[in-house]
Design a protein around this motif. Structure first.
Motif, PDB file in Angstrom:
ATOM      1  N   UNK A 148      35.128  12.929  44.266  1.00  0.00           N
ATOM      2  CA  UNK A 148      33.902  13.904  44.561  1.00  0.00           C
ATOM      3  C   UNK A 148      34.255  14.970  45.432  1.00  0.00           C
ATOM      4  N   UNK A 149      34.945  14.937  46.483  1.00  0.00           N
ATOM      5  CA  UNK A 149      35.294  15.886  47.465  1.00  0.00           C
ATOM      6  C   UNK A 149      36.249  17.110  46.683  1.00  0.00           C
ATOM      7  N   UNK A 150      37.169  16.495  46.185  1.00  0.00           N
ATOM      8  CA  UNK A 150      38.232  17.165  45.550  1.00  0.00           C
ATOM      9  C   UNK A 150      37.799  17.955  44.385  1.00  0.00           C
ATOM     10  N   UNK A 151      36.786  17.455  43.687  1.00  0.00           N
ATOM     11  CA  UNK A 151      36.318  18.052  42.295  1.00  0.00           C
ATOM     12  C   UNK A 151      34.908  18.755  42.614  1.00  0.00           C
ATOM     13  N   UNK A 152      34.613  18.497  43.844  1.00  0.00           N
ATOM     14  CA  UNK A 152      33.147  19.560  44.153  1.00  0.00           C
ATOM     15  C   UNK A 152      32.078  18.782  43.445  1.00  0.00           C
ATOM     16  N   UNK A 153      31.939  17.454  43.390  1.00  0.00           N
ATOM     17  CA  UNK A 153      30.883  16.870  42.667  1.00  0.00           C
ATOM     18  C   UNK A 153      30.261  16.035  43.239  1.00  0.00           C
ATOM     19  N   UNK A 154      28.896  15.858  42.852  1.00  0.00           N
ATOM     20  CA  UNK A 154      27.929  15.034  43.999  1.00  0.00           C
ATOM     21  C   UNK A 154      28.464  13.647  43.650  1.00  0.00           C
ATOM     22  N   UNK A 155      27.999  12.848  44.704  1.00  0.00           N
ATOM     23  CA  UNK A 155      28.171  11.568  44.661  1.00  0.00           C
ATOM     24  C   UNK A 155      27.217  10.614  44.954  1.00  0.00           C
ATOM     25  N   UNK A 156      26.840   9.398  44.168  1.00  0.00           N
ATOM     26  CA  UNK A 156      25.535   8.766  44.169  1.00  0.00           C
ATOM     27  C   UNK A 156      26.215   7.297  44.911  1.00  0.00           C
ATOM     28  N   UNK A 157      25.639   7.070  46.164  1.00  0.00           N
ATOM     29  CA  UNK A 157      26.265   5.970  46.829  1.00  0.00           C
ATOM     30  C   UNK A 157      24.971   5.022  46.922  1.00  0.00           C
ATOM     31  N   UNK A 158      25.274   3.741  47.413  1.00  0.00           N
ATOM     32  CA  UNK A 158      24.348   2.961  47.922  1.00  0.00           C
ATOM     33  C   UNK A 158      24.763   2.555  49.477  1.00  0.00           C
ATOM     34  N   UNK A 159      23.715   3.049  50.087  1.00  0.00           N
ATOM     35  CA  UNK A 159      24.033   2.926  51.570  1.00  0.00           C
ATOM     36  C   UNK A 159      23.245   2.237  52.386  1.00  0.00           C
ATOM     37  N   UNK A 160      23.999   1.080  53.218  1.00  0.00           N
ATOM     38  CA  UNK A 160      23.334   0.313  54.210  1.00  0.00           C
ATOM     39  C   UNK A 160      23.190   0.733  55.604  1.00  0.00           C
ATOM     40  N   UNK A 161      22.027   1.064  56.004  1.00  0.00           N
ATOM     41  CA  UNK A 161      21.951   1.599  57.368  1.00  0.00           C
ATOM     42  C   UNK A 161      21.938   0.571  58.465  1.00  0.00           C
ATOM     43  N   UNK A 162      21.706   1.008  60.007  1.00  0.00           N
ATOM     44  CA  UNK A 162      22.190   0.188  60.956  1.00  0.00           C
ATOM     45  C   UNK A 162      21.036  -1.167  60.925  1.00  0.00           C
ATOM     46  N   UNK A 163      20.182  -1.151  60.029  1.00  0.00           N
ATOM     47  CA  UNK A 163      19.172  -2.137  60.324  1.00  0.00           C
ATOM     48  C   UNK A 163      19.287  -2.955  58.821  1.00  0.00           C
ATOM     49  N   UNK A 164      20.352  -2.670  58.222  1.00  0.00           N
ATOM     50  CA  UNK A 164      20.572  -3.688  57.057  1.00  0.00           C
ATOM     51  C   UNK A 164      19.970  -3.095  55.894  1.00  0.00           C
ATOM     52  N   UNK A 165      19.135  -2.204  55.780  1.00  0.00           N
ATOM     53  CA  UNK A 165      18.370  -1.558  54.689  1.00  0.00           C
ATOM     54  C   UNK A 165      19.206  -0.887  53.644  1.00  0.00           C
ATOM     55  N   UNK A 166      18.960  -1.190  52.552  1.00  0.00           N
ATOM     56  CA  UNK A 166      19.992  -0.694  51.491  1.00  0.00           C
ATOM     57  C   UNK A 166      19.064   0.335  50.707  1.00  0.00           C
ATOM     58  N   UNK A 167      19.667   1.776  50.703  1.00  0.00           N
ATOM     59  CA  UNK A 167      19.106   2.774  49.789  1.00  0.00           C
ATOM     60  C   UNK A 167      20.090   3.439  48.802  1.00  0.00           C
ATOM     61  N   UNK A 168      19.712   3.823  47.808  1.00  0.00           N
ATOM     62  CA  UNK A 168      20.444   4.646  46.621  1.00  0.00           C
ATOM     63  C   UNK A 168      20.354   6.141  47.186  1.00  0.00           C
ATOM     64  N   UNK A 169      21.245   6.877  47.192  1.00  0.00           N
ATOM     65  CA  UNK A 169      21.136   8.472  47.497  1.00  0.00           C
ATOM     66  C   UNK A 169      22.233   9.047  46.678  1.00  0.00           C
ATOM     67  N   UNK A 170      21.859  10.498  46.492  1.00  0.00           N
ATOM     68  CA  UNK A 170      22.838  11.245  45.738  1.00  0.00           C
ATOM     69  C   UNK A 170      23.129  12.258  46.915  1.00  0.00           C
ATOM     70  N   UNK A 171      24.269  12.457  47.056  1.00  0.00           N
ATOM     71  CA  UNK A 171      24.766  13.570  48.098  1.00  0.00           C
ATOM     72  C   UNK A 171      25.637  14.318  47.529  1.00  0.00           C
TER      73      UNK A 171
END
Length: 214
Positions: A148-171
């Motif tokens: 994603x970084x080298x090709x300048x493309x968006x990245x969809x991630x499943x992120x787990x924050x400090x409270x162990x809450x899981x969210x899906x984001x596009x960055x």
């Protein structure tokens, strides 16, 4: 620095840039007068190296873009430092792109002669670094991040924050920040438009979102 050594270094510097650089910047880079740089550029031209002056923004002296140069020749000293620093980055998990870095280091080694490779092994045995490894992250996440970084493309991630809450984001990645303990992704969240940091070790899954140009 002797003139012959400086001429070689100047040629390598121009080869590495392949974009215009002013005589003033070259003089500062090599610690000589502008007049000396002009003489050195004339010497490179006399040696059949196509150095030309480009006008306008980003102009200066540059190699002709159609000029094809031979492969870079590393000395054992140069290769030892590159390989040692690269190996340290891999061992400490400083860079998320370990497979690509290892491939590059292998190419550095292969560019050396047999005797230089033997010398490299000796130098590496005498050179070491120590530090605190960064927090581990998933190999497939690192691979998606690199693409994603080298090709300048968006990245969809499943992120787990400090409270162990899981969210899906596009960055959209803006930069990658590394310290002794963690790697952070500086990115813009597509949903909110906000710029924020995401810890690499907290990304449970990542995939590239292919954007087709109009």
């Amino acid at each position: 620095m002797q003139r012959t050594e400086r001429l070689f270094a100047l040629a390598e510097y121009l080869r590495g840039r392949r974009t215009g650089v002013t005589a003033e910047a070259l003089a500062e880079r090599f610690g000589v007068t502008i007049r000396t740089i002009y003489r050195d550029l004339d010497a490179l031209r006399a040696a059949a190296m196509p150095v030309a002056a480009e006008r306008g923004r980003g102009g200066g002296y540059a190699l002709d873009r159609s000029y094809s140069l031979p492969p870079v020749n590393f000395t054992a000293r140069e290769a030892a430092l590159l390989v040692a620093l690269g190996r340290f980055a891999i061992d400490m998990r400083l860079l998320p792109f370990t497979d690509t870095l290892q491939s590059a280091l292998d190419k550095v080694r292969s560019a050396l002669s047999t005797s230089a490779q033997r010398d490299l092994l000796v130098r590496l045995s005498e050179l070491s670094f120590s530090g605190v490894p960064a927090i581990p992250s998933k190999k497939e996440v690192r691979a998606a991040l690199e693409r994603a970084w080298f090709e300048h493309q968006p990245l969809r991630i499943i992120y787990v924050d400090g409270n162990h809450v899981q969210t899906t984001r596009e960055i959209r990645i803006q930069s990658i920040l590394m310290d002794r303990h963690e790697t952070r992704i500086d990115a813009i969240d597509a949903a909110s438009g906000e710029r924020r940091h995401f810890r690499l070790d907290r990304i449970a899954h990542a995939e590239v979102v292919r954007v087709v140009p109009p």
